[in-house]
Design a protein around this motif. Structure first.
Motif, PDB file in Angstrom:
ATOM      1  N   ALA A  48       0.843  -1.204   0.000  1.00 35.60           N
ATOM      2  CA  ALA A  48       0.000   0.000   0.000  1.00 35.60           C
ATOM      3  C   ALA A  48       0.876   1.252   0.000  1.00 35.60           C
ATOM      4  O   ALA A  48       0.575   2.243  -0.676  1.00 35.60           O
ATOM      5  CB  ALA A  48      -0.921  -0.009   1.220  1.00 35.60           C
ATOM      6  N   GLU A  49       1.968   1.197   0.755  1.00 33.46           N
ATOM      7  CA  GLU A  49       2.908   2.326   0.781  1.00 33.46           C
ATOM      8  C   GLU A  49       3.512   2.550  -0.608  1.00 33.46           C
ATOM      9  O   GLU A  49       3.656   3.690  -1.071  1.00 33.46           O
ATOM     10  CB  GLU A  49       3.998   2.038   1.816  1.00 33.46           C
ATOM     11  N   ASP A  50       3.847   1.464  -1.290  1.00 29.85           N
ATOM     12  CA  ASP A  50       4.406   1.592  -2.648  1.00 29.85           C
ATOM     13  C   ASP A  50       3.356   2.144  -3.613  1.00 29.85           C
ATOM     14  O   ASP A  50       3.683   2.936  -4.502  1.00 29.85           O
ATOM     15  CB  ASP A  50       4.923   0.229  -3.139  1.00 29.85           C
ATOM     16  N   ASP A  51       2.106   1.751  -3.431  1.00 36.93           N
ATOM     17  CA  ASP A  51       1.020   2.305  -4.266  1.00 36.93           C
ATOM     18  C   ASP A  51       0.920   3.821  -4.079  1.00 36.93           C
ATOM     19  O   ASP A  51       0.771   4.568  -5.050  1.00 36.93           O
ATOM     20  CB  ASP A  51      -0.322   1.657  -3.898  1.00 36.93           C
ATOM     21  N   ASP A  52       1.005   4.265  -2.820  1.00 34.50           N
ATOM     22  CA  ASP A  52       0.946   5.708  -2.540  1.00 34.50           C
ATOM     23  C   ASP A  52       2.138   6.429  -3.176  1.00 34.50           C
ATOM     24  O   ASP A  52       1.990   7.519  -3.741  1.00 34.50           O
ATOM     25  CB  ASP A  52       0.963   5.962  -1.021  1.00 34.50           C
ATOM     26  N   ALA A  53       3.306   5.814  -3.049  1.00 36.54           N
ATOM     27  CA  ALA A  53       4.512   6.430  -3.613  1.00 36.54           C
ATOM     28  C   ALA A  53       4.414   6.495  -5.137  1.00 36.54           C
ATOM     29  O   ALA A  53       4.825   7.478  -5.754  1.00 36.54           O
ATOM     30  CB  ALA A  53       5.740   5.625  -3.193  1.00 36.54           C
ATOM     31  N   ARG A  54       3.845   5.449  -5.732  1.00 36.50           N
ATOM     32  CA  ARG A  54       3.688   5.451  -7.186  1.00 36.50           C
ATOM     33  C   ARG A  54       2.787   6.613  -7.616  1.00 36.50           C
ATOM     34  O   ARG A  54       3.073   7.300  -8.590  1.00 36.50           O
ATOM     35  CB  ARG A  54       3.071   4.122  -7.657  1.00 36.50           C
ATOM     36  N   GLN A  55       1.706   6.805  -6.866  1.00 34.56           N
ATOM     37  CA  GLN A  55       0.787   7.899  -7.200  1.00 34.56           C
ATOM     38  C   GLN A  55       1.472   9.252  -7.038  1.00 34.56           C
ATOM     39  O   GLN A  55       1.275  10.151  -7.865  1.00 34.56           O
ATOM     40  CB  GLN A  55      -0.460   7.822  -6.305  1.00 34.56           C
ATOM     41  N   GLU A  56       2.283   9.393  -5.992  1.00 36.89           N
ATOM     42  CA  GLU A  56       2.997  10.660  -5.774  1.00 36.89           C
ATOM     43  C   GLU A  56       3.921  10.964  -6.948  1.00 36.89           C
ATOM     44  O   GLU A  56       3.961  12.099  -7.437  1.00 36.89           O
ATOM     45  CB  GLU A  56       3.806  10.584  -4.475  1.00 36.89           C
ATOM     46  N   LEU A  57       4.662   9.937  -7.392  1.00 38.72           N
ATOM     47  CA  LEU A  57       5.573  10.154  -8.522  1.00 38.72           C
ATOM     48  C   LEU A  57       4.790  10.443  -9.794  1.00 38.72           C
ATOM     49  O   LEU A  57       5.163  11.316 -10.580  1.00 38.72           O
ATOM     50  CB  LEU A  57       6.493   8.929  -8.701  1.00 38.72           C
ATOM     51  N   GLN A  58       3.690   9.735 -10.003  1.00 39.13           N
ATOM     52  CA  GLN A  58       2.888   9.970 -11.211  1.00 39.13           C
ATOM     53  C   GLN A  58       2.320  11.384 -11.220  1.00 39.13           C
ATOM     54  O   GLN A  58       2.293  12.044 -12.274  1.00 39.13           O
ATOM     55  CB  GLN A  58       1.756   8.935 -11.302  1.00 39.13           C
ATOM     56  N   ASP A  59       1.882  11.857 -10.056  1.00 41.73           N
ATOM     57  CA  ASP A  59       1.370  13.231  -9.954  1.00 41.73           C
ATOM     58  C   ASP A  59       2.464  14.236 -10.317  1.00 41.73           C
ATOM     59  O   ASP A  59       2.205  15.232 -11.002  1.00 41.73           O
ATOM     60  CB  ASP A  59       0.846  13.510  -8.541  1.00 41.73           C
ATOM     61  N   ALA A  60       3.685  13.983  -9.833  1.00 41.34           N
ATOM     62  CA  ALA A  60       4.801  14.884 -10.133  1.00 41.34           C
ATOM     63  C   ALA A  60       5.119  14.859 -11.625  1.00 41.34           C
ATOM     64  O   ALA A  60       5.426  15.902 -12.223  1.00 41.34           O
ATOM     65  CB  ALA A  60       6.022  14.475  -9.307  1.00 41.34           C
ATOM     66  N   ILE A  61       5.052  13.668 -12.230  1.00 38.35           N
ATOM     67  CA  ILE A  61       5.306  13.547 -13.675  1.00 38.35           C
ATOM     68  C   ILE A  61       4.241  14.311 -14.458  1.00 38.35           C
ATOM     69  O   ILE A  61       4.542  15.068 -15.385  1.00 38.35           O
ATOM     70  CB  ILE A  61       5.356  12.061 -14.081  1.00 38.35           C
ATOM     71  N   ASP A  62       2.982  14.101 -14.077  1.00 37.14           N
ATOM     72  CA  ASP A  62       1.883  14.775 -14.769  1.00 37.14           C
ATOM     73  C   ASP A  62       1.995  16.291 -14.628  1.00 37.14           C
ATOM     74  O   ASP A  62       1.739  17.040 -15.596  1.00 37.14           O
ATOM     75  CB  ASP A  62       0.530  14.285 -14.216  1.00 37.14           C
ATOM     76  N   ALA A  63       2.392  16.755 -13.452  1.00 40.03           N
ATOM     77  CA  ALA A  63       2.547  18.197 -13.238  1.00 40.03           C
ATOM     78  C   ALA A  63       3.671  18.746 -14.107  1.00 40.03           C
ATOM     79  O   ALA A  63       3.567  19.852 -14.652  1.00 40.03           O
ATOM     80  CB  ALA A  63       2.820  18.472 -11.755  1.00 40.03           C
ATOM     81  N   ALA A  64       4.739  17.981 -14.232  1.00 40.79           N
ATOM     82  CA  ALA A  64       5.863  18.414 -15.073  1.00 40.79           C
ATOM     83  C   ALA A  64       5.425  18.523 -16.532  1.00 40.79           C
ATOM     84  O   ALA A  64       5.768  19.478 -17.226  1.00 40.79           O
ATOM     85  CB  ALA A  64       7.025  17.443 -14.921  1.00 40.79           C
TER      86      ALA A  64
END
Lengths: 69, 130
Positions: A48-64
């Motif tokens: 679950a922690e890795d799922d959250d981290a994946r979403q955080e990175l994806q959000d940062a990628i999308d923002a970029a």
């Protein structure tokens, strides 16, 4: 896994100087303890922690991308 | 002699069929040290071993992703590098999920592959950091 065994795993990671890993394990274990659990399914919690981290990175990628990067 | 062998075999079968303590019949987290015997004990030992082997790798995967997100937001890596890290972490995660239920030898093999992928992701991130 018993909480005590999970704590021993975190301690062993700290002894190997894997401080970040040990800190994260301690945080996950502390959450379980706060719920009053004396056992933890460590892999479920960490998945679950890795799922959250994946979403955080994806959000940062999308923002970029949104900034035109 | 034949009767003795039959008696010994019967005792061994009975030992293997000892029921786990009440309330622990479906627990995947009990260890052999809690007094369980036979097949139940061996099965739970395997699960605990998997947790001990894979937990640091799951943790590292999340840390790699969070580090990449922080560096991307801070402008220290570019979006291409971040996407590569995400893809590598996804590959590692798929292997980790498979490893959770794999037999011991396969689990060791998968864990080694995950470690190599994660090391590559860390190297990529370090080389891409400005």
């Amino acid at each position: 896994m018993k909480i005590e065994k999970a704590k021993a795993l975190a301690a062993s990671q700290r002894e190997k100087c894997k401080t970040d890993v040990a800190d994260k394990l301690d945080a996950v274990i502390a959450e379980a303890e706060a719920r009053g659990a004396d056992e933890i399914d460590l892999l479920d919690a960490l998945a679950a922690e890795d799922d959250d981290a994946r979403q955080e990175l994806q959000d940062a990628i999308d923002a970029a991308h949104a900034r035109g990067e | 002699m034949r009767l003795l062998l039959i008696a010994v075999a019967a005792l061994m079968i009975a030992a293997c069929q000892t029921a786990p303590p009440a309330g622990e019949a479906n627990s995947l987290t009990a260890t052999p040290s809690n007094g369980t015997k036979g097949f139940y004990g061996y099965a739970t030992l395997g699960n605990t071993a998997a947790e001990l082997e894979l937990a640091p790798l799951f943790t590292t995967n999340a840390l790699i992703r969070r580090t990449a997100a922080r560096r991307l937001r801070g402008g220290r890596i570019d979006v291409g590098a971040a996407e590569q890290v995400q893809a590598m972490a996804d590959r590692a995660r798929a292997l980790l999920d498979e490893a959770r239920t794999a037999p011991k030898d396969r689990r060791h093999e998968l864990a080694r592959s995950v470690g190599e992928i994660q090391q590559s992701a860390l190297t990529l991130m370090e080389r891409s950091t400005r």
